[in-house]
Design a protein around this motif. Structure first.
Motif, PDB file in Angstrom:
ATOM      1  N   UNK A 182      67.891 -18.989   9.799  1.00 55.68           N
ATOM      2  CA  UNK A 182      66.776 -18.057   9.670  1.00 55.68           C
ATOM      3  C   UNK A 182      65.867 -18.239  10.881  1.00 55.68           C
ATOM      4  N   UNK A 183      65.287 -17.139  11.377  1.00 57.84           N
ATOM      5  CA  UNK A 183      64.384 -17.200  12.536  1.00 57.84           C
ATOM      6  C   UNK A 183      63.253 -18.199  12.254  1.00 57.84           C
TER       7      UNK A 183
ATOM      8  N   UNK B 210      70.569 -11.315  17.277  1.00 53.51           N
ATOM      9  CA  UNK B 210      69.963  -9.982  17.359  1.00 53.51           C
ATOM     10  C   UNK B 210      68.905  -9.679  16.303  1.00 53.51           C
ATOM     11  N   UNK B 211      69.175  -9.800  15.003  1.00 57.62           N
ATOM     12  CA  UNK B 211      68.134  -9.407  14.037  1.00 57.62           C
ATOM     13  C   UNK B 211      66.918 -10.325  14.151  1.00 57.62           C
TER      14      UNK B 211
ATOM     15  N   UNK C  69      79.064 -14.227  23.753  1.00 53.75           N
ATOM     16  CA  UNK C  69      78.987 -12.939  23.029  1.00 53.75           C
ATOM     17  C   UNK C  69      78.371 -13.146  21.645  1.00 53.75           C
ATOM     18  N   UNK C  70      78.844 -14.194  20.950  1.00 56.16           N
ATOM     19  CA  UNK C  70      78.366 -14.421  19.588  1.00 56.16           C
ATOM     20  C   UNK C  70      76.897 -14.836  19.571  1.00 56.16           C
ATOM     21  N   UNK C  71      76.504 -15.588  20.576  1.00 56.38           N
ATOM     22  CA  UNK C  71      75.105 -16.011  20.617  1.00 56.38           C
ATOM     23  C   UNK C  71      74.198 -14.784  20.695  1.00 56.38           C
TER      24      UNK C  71
ATOM     25  N   UNK D 216      71.222 -20.392  18.160  1.00 52.79           N
ATOM     26  CA  UNK D 216      70.792 -21.246  19.280  1.00 52.79           C
ATOM     27  C   UNK D 216      71.921 -22.166  19.713  1.00 52.79           C
ATOM     28  N   UNK D 217      71.863 -22.528  20.989  1.00 52.58           N
ATOM     29  CA  UNK D 217      72.802 -23.542  21.503  1.00 52.58           C
ATOM     30  C   UNK D 217      72.119 -24.900  21.333  1.00 52.58           C
TER      31      UNK D 217
END
Lengths: 390, 230
Positions: A60-61, A281-282, A274-276, A288-289
């Protein structure tokens, strides 16, 4: 023993408490910079190694540091959850492996990590005894947990109640210890692993009880269409057995069940990039790496350490000055002793050997004590680090 | 005629930075002789003792003890000579509190291994201790000994290297008359039984009758100033 050596040893033993205090003070002065660096090095190494072995973490952000430390080191923080549907969406992608984690529950103070078997494969964890969790309600223990709690396969372990005074929360679950993991030298040693669905039991989202349809009439207090009101004596199961396994069920859609974080292992670097971007996006989600997050964290720690180093240097200098003062005062107090040696015929070289010998023994003892303490720190560092991180 | 054990001639000494100065025209001490040195405080008794045993060097004159010209010896040789030929007893005894009684007695041997075999010295120390009645206390630290026992330990330390000259600086200064008399007996017995000379600085006139000779510092220095003999 004879000669100046005897004089040195006898003198130091004669004032053993004073000598011990002086040695201890100097040992701490030696230990502070060495131990601090050692600890930080171990901490950095462990954090980096774990981060480098985890390409992406989704959650979650919020705070990336909290997400990474929780997902990699099982910090006891209640991360805002994301839905299991996110995992299901990733499960359909052949170019990556998604490993969900459910965190926030504990058993005798150790973090319970709800996950899937992929986790053990990705982390290279194998059972040293027993097997991996096979069934709902099973758990497998990290090596340190098993040692400290003295548990082995076949024993049981209760989860900790989340809210001791809230009867509405799920009761503690008695988990069957199915296996004990081989030591890995990572945070996995300090965790209790269970199936993701077992974590949902702990959260009260999946539970089991007797089938109300088959209850005796005396236990049914009322009916309202399909709803049945049953007697309070019908309680939830507090353990999963072969006999009651079928009685466990989800209250809600599986896709809406919570997970704390998802570890994502793309098959290559391109997929990772690409997946990162896609997963980040939302606005309600972050990808995060861990390596980057940990580098950022360590850069902050390095800045703090520079301040620590400066303070340490002042402390060491102060200690050395104080020790020098103590030695100088001691020599002054022993002037009579030195004069008698001179009068008897001792050479200045002999007297210097005696005095220098005492200082050397104190310094060497302090260095040895400091080194031993540093060695002890280096051997307990993983535990200390987990204390600091966890 | 046998040569004296110690012979000081035309000795002059002045404390650096101080006003004290002394001059001794001649002082002889024979082998096996017990000499007392008396005089008022500050007249130079201790300084004379220190010149006699090589702790201080005279500004002029010669100091010969046991065949060695102390005034001409280099510092290292002088210290080595003192370690082998002189036994010292101090007023406050100055035992090392960190060492046992036996280790205190053997201190000269611990300070210079060239003094000889430690095992032989240890045997000698035990014999000395037995002769002075402190053999049972050799393992004790000085703080666990009475003043009399500490004094005997100090005396054993002065004698263990078998010196030719025993120099004592007011060793009975802090003792009552009876104890001082007993300590003096001990000291004189020790040196006379071994044929050693004794030079002792003292203020205690009651002890003077026990010595072979008494030197009065004012007389000695007066003779020196006049260029006469002591």
């Amino acid at each position: 023993m004879r000669g100046p050596t005897l004089l040195v040893v006898r003198r130091l033993l004669h004032e053993l408490p004073q000598t011990a205090i002086l040695v201890a003070c100097l040992a701490v002065a030696f230990l502070l910079p060495i131990g601090g660096r050692l600890l930080l090095d171990r901490w950095s190494t462990e954090l980096r190694a774990r981060a480098n072995a985890t390409p992406l973490v989704v959650g979650r952000a919020g705070s990336p540091i909290e997400l990474v430390l929780a997902a990699l080191h099982f910090q006891r923080r209640d991360l805002p959850p994301i839905e299991f549907g996110e995992v299901l969406a990733l499960d359909g992608r052949p170019e990556l492996v998604a490993v969900p984690l459910s965190l926030g529950f504990t058993a005798r103070g150790r973090p319970i990590v709800g996950t899937r078997l992929d986790y053990f494969e990705r982390r290279g964890l194998r059972p040293a005894a027993g097997s991996l969790p096979l069934r709902l309600g099973d758990c497998v223990l990290g090596a340190t947990v098993a040692r400290e709690l003295d548990l082995a396969p076949g024993d049981s372990l209760f989860s900790d109640p989340r809210e001791a005074y809230d009867l509405a929360t799920a009761p503690p679950l008695r988990m069957l210890v199915r296996g004990v993991l081989a030591p890995s030298g990572t945070s996995d040693d300090d965790a209790v692993f269970a199936d993701l669905r077992t974590a949902w039991i702990l959260g009260g989202l999946l539970h089991g009880h007797a089938d109300p349809v088959r209850l005796p009439e005396a236990a049914i207090l009322g009916r309202d269409g399909e709803r049945i009101v049953v007697d309070e004596g019908i309680r939830e199961y507090f353990e999963v057995t072969d006999g009651n396994l079928a009685g466990f069920h989800l209250h809600g859609e599986e896709s809406s069940m919570p997970v704390s974080a998802i570890l994502v292992f793309p098959q290559d670097a391109r997929t990772s990039v690409i997946e990162e971007g896609r997963l980040d996006a939302p606005a309600t989600r972050q990808a995060v790496r861990p390596a980057e997050v940990i580098d950022e964290l360590l850069a902050t720690v390095a800045r703090v350490k520079r301040l620590f180093d400066a303070v340490t240097a002042v402390l060491v200098a102060t200690t050395v000055l104080l020790a020098s003062l103590v030695i100088a005062l001691s020599l002054r107090a022993r002037r009579g002793e030195i004069l008698v040696m001179q009068a008897i015929g001792a050479s200045p070289w002999t007297i210097r050997r005696v005095l220098a010998g005492e200082i050397a023994v104190v310094a060497i003892a302090a260095i040895v004590a400091g080194a031993l303490a540093a060695w002890a720190i280096s051997h307990t560092a993983p535990d200390l680090l987990r204390l600091m991180v966890g | 005629m046998t040569s004296p054990l110690a012979l000081l001639r035309d000795v002059r000494f002045r404390h650096r930075g101080g006003t004290f100065a002394m001059s001794v025209a001649r002082l002889e001490i024979a082998r096996g002789e017990a000499v007392a040195c008396i005089g008022p405080s500050g007249c130079g008794k201790t300084t004379l003792l220190e010149i006699l045993v090589g702790i201080r060097r005279p500004d002029a004159g010669t100091v010969e003890v046991a065949g060695a010209a102390l005034h001409a010896l280099p510092d290292a040789a002088l210290r080595a000579w003192r370690l082998r030929h002189v036994g010292l007893v101090f007023q406050d005894l100055r035992l090392l509190e960190s060492l046992s009684a036996l280790e205190n007695i053997l201190l000269p041997h611990h300070l210079d291994r060239s003094l000889g075999d430690l095992a032989a010295a240890t045997d000698r120390a035990r014999l000395l201790a037995r002769s002075m009645g402190i053999e049972a206390m050799l393992r004790r630290k000085p703080r666990r000994l009475s003043h009399g026992e500490r004094q005997r330990v100090a005396l054993c330390r002065a004698l263990v290297a078998e010196p030719v000259l025993l120099a004592a600086d007011e060793p009975t200064g802090s003792l009552d008359p009876d104890t001082a008399g007993a300590a003096m007996d001990l000291l004189l017995d020790a040196v006379r039984s071994r044929g050693q000379a004794l030079f002792m600085v003292t203020h205690d006139h009651s002890l003077l009758g026990r010595f072979d000779r008494v030197i009065e510092m004012r007389t000695l220095l007066g003779a020196g100033a006049a260029g006469g003999a002591a």
